[in-house]
Design a protein around this motif. Structure first.
Motif, PDB file in Angstrom:
ATOM      1  N   LYS A   1       2.520  -0.265   7.595  1.00  0.00           N
ATOM      2  CA  LYS A   1       2.158   0.983   6.929  1.00  0.00           C
ATOM      3  C   LYS A   1       1.288   0.711   5.705  1.00  0.00           C
ATOM      4  O   LYS A   1       0.280   1.391   5.471  1.00  0.00           O
ATOM      5  N   VAL A   2       1.662  -0.299   4.920  1.00  0.00           N
ATOM      6  CA  VAL A   2       0.841  -0.691   3.776  1.00  0.00           C
ATOM      7  C   VAL A   2      -0.537  -1.139   4.242  1.00  0.00           C
ATOM      8  O   VAL A   2      -1.564  -0.764   3.669  1.00  0.00           O
ATOM      9  N   LEU A   3      -0.558  -1.945   5.296  1.00  0.00           N
ATOM     10  CA  LEU A   3      -1.829  -2.433   5.836  1.00  0.00           C
ATOM     11  C   LEU A   3      -2.706  -1.270   6.281  1.00  0.00           C
ATOM     12  O   LEU A   3      -3.913  -1.249   6.020  1.00  0.00           O
ATOM     13  N   LYS A   4      -2.095  -0.284   6.917  1.00  0.00           N
ATOM     14  CA  LYS A   4      -2.852   0.880   7.378  1.00  0.00           C
ATOM     15  C   LYS A   4      -3.428   1.661   6.199  1.00  0.00           C
ATOM     16  O   LYS A   4      -4.589   2.082   6.228  1.00  0.00           O
ATOM     17  N   ILE A   5      -2.643   1.846   5.147  1.00  0.00           N
ATOM     18  CA  ILE A   5      -3.097   2.620   3.988  1.00  0.00           C
ATOM     19  C   ILE A   5      -4.256   1.916   3.284  1.00  0.00           C
ATOM     20  O   ILE A   5      -5.300   2.517   3.003  1.00  0.00           O
ATOM     21  N   LEU A   6      -4.105   0.635   3.003  1.00  0.00           N
ATOM     22  CA  LEU A   6      -5.132  -0.087   2.248  1.00  0.00           C
ATOM     23  C   LEU A   6      -6.367  -0.399   3.088  1.00  0.00           C
ATOM     24  O   LEU A   6      -7.494  -0.327   2.587  1.00  0.00           O
ATOM     25  N   SER A   7      -6.166  -0.724   4.352  1.00  0.00           N
ATOM     26  CA  SER A   7      -7.342  -0.978   5.198  1.00  0.00           C
ATOM     27  C   SER A   7      -8.097   0.322   5.437  1.00  0.00           C
ATOM     28  O   SER A   7      -9.339   0.346   5.467  1.00  0.00           O
TER      29      SER A   7
END
Length: 337
Positions: free
Chosen positions: A143-149
């Motif tokens: 989820k973090v990866l999705k938000i920042l990417s």
């Protein structure tokens, strides 16, 4: 019990000091991550990256990750690496922006591209993007990866949108807001939103922090664009008039052009097309944006978005973190006064 109501502009001389104090310990840990992860066996990489990272910026975006985490009562350590990832994304975009804009100054210092050249600046920016993604992957949250990417992709789209809008006298206010929403506000929003993920809070808190960061980012950019016509290099951290000479259709210009008479519109067409870039042309641009109240109205819009940012925090528990985040909004808007 009486509820506390925050109204933008009610504090005397708002400051970032409360936020700086709030996150000071965590920021030291973030800085250690930044220093460690910008190292490379290729000496030019830490030399060039260090020049920009040590350039005196307030580190607003990673501070927002840390402050949002404190707002939610998070007591772990994941936010340190993620705040560093946010700063690397921001730094990479600055390196690339200065190449695109052919800038010579940033925060009163020579830009990296001015010292080392465009190729080195682009490639070190790519290196920092890569480091940011390493930090995201190490966190382990998709989820973090999705938000920042996702934010990284939106920022790039915003920069391309701005590039294609340069020197377009017919740029609408709606497209301008679309551009700054992508190139500036998206990372503010993501920096705040990831705190809710690491703190394992629900969608409501995620969306509220996203709204806080997004509206703060828009207000921040509106003020930046306004003070290009009322300030100087020391205040701005860049040469006053940079936006004017680069033909950027920022909101003060959009409003001044819309309100101008035939002669004034002819001036703006010449300026935006690059035919009027002398100091006396910039002085005339300042006169026109001020006489048309374009700067005043740009700052009024900034206060509107700032108030929306403050309102987004309404559901969170009162305390030092919330107060610091409210005052950070007030500071962002007050920079023009």
């Amino acid at each position: 019990m009486t509820a506390t109501i925050h109204r933008l502009g009610t504090r005397p001389e708002p400051s970032l000091d409360p936020m700086l104090a709030l996150v000071a310990h965590d920021m030291n840990l973030v800085n250690a991550v930044i220093l460690d992860r910008m190292q490379s066996d290729i000496p030019l990489i830490p030399e060039l990256a260090g020049h920009l990272i040590a350039g005196g910026g307030k580190r607003m975006r990673p501070m927002l990750t840390l402050a949002s985490s404190q707002l939610l009562g998070y007591s772990g350590a994941r936010h340190h690496r993620l705040a560093a990832a946010v700063e690397f994304i921001h730094t990479a975009t600055l390196l690339h922006d200065d190449v695109v804009d052919n800038s010579d100054l940033r925060r009163g210092r020579r830009t990296a591209n001015n010292i080392w050249g465009n190729p080195a600046s682009v490639l070190v920016g790519d290196f920092l993007f890569s480091r940011s993604f390493e930090l995201m992957v190490e966190d382990g949250s998709l989820k973090v990866l999705k938000i920042l990417s996702g934010a990284s992709a939106i920022i790039a789209e915003g920069e391309v949108n701005q590039l294609t809008a340069a020197r377009r006298i017919d740029l609408s206010e709606e497209r301008y807001l679309e551009i700054i929403g992508a190139k500036t506000a998206a990372l503010f929003a993501a920096a705040c939103r990831i705190a809710a993920v690491v703190a394992e809070r629900g969608d409501a808190d995620e969306l509220a922090l996203d709204a806080y960061g997004r509206n703060l980012g828009i207000a921040f950019q509106l003020v930046d664009d306004a003070i290009d016509y009322v300030s100087n290099a020391e205040t701005m951290g860049k040469d006053a008039g940079d936006d004017f000479r680069e033909g950027k259709m920022t909101l003060p210009v959009i409003l001044a052009y819309a309100r101008g008479n035939e002669a004034e519109r002819a001036f703006w067409k010449g300026a935006v097309s690059g035919r009027r870039t002398r100091d006396e042309d910039f002085a005339e641009a300042i006169r026109l944006v001020q006489s048309s109240r374009a700067v005043d109205d740009t700052l009024a819009r900034a206060r509107h978005y700032g108030q929306r940012a403050v309102d987004a925090l309404g559901g969170f528990v009162s305390g030092a973190a919330k107060d610091a985040m409210v005052e950070a909004v007030e500071f962002a808007v007050a920079r023009a006064y």
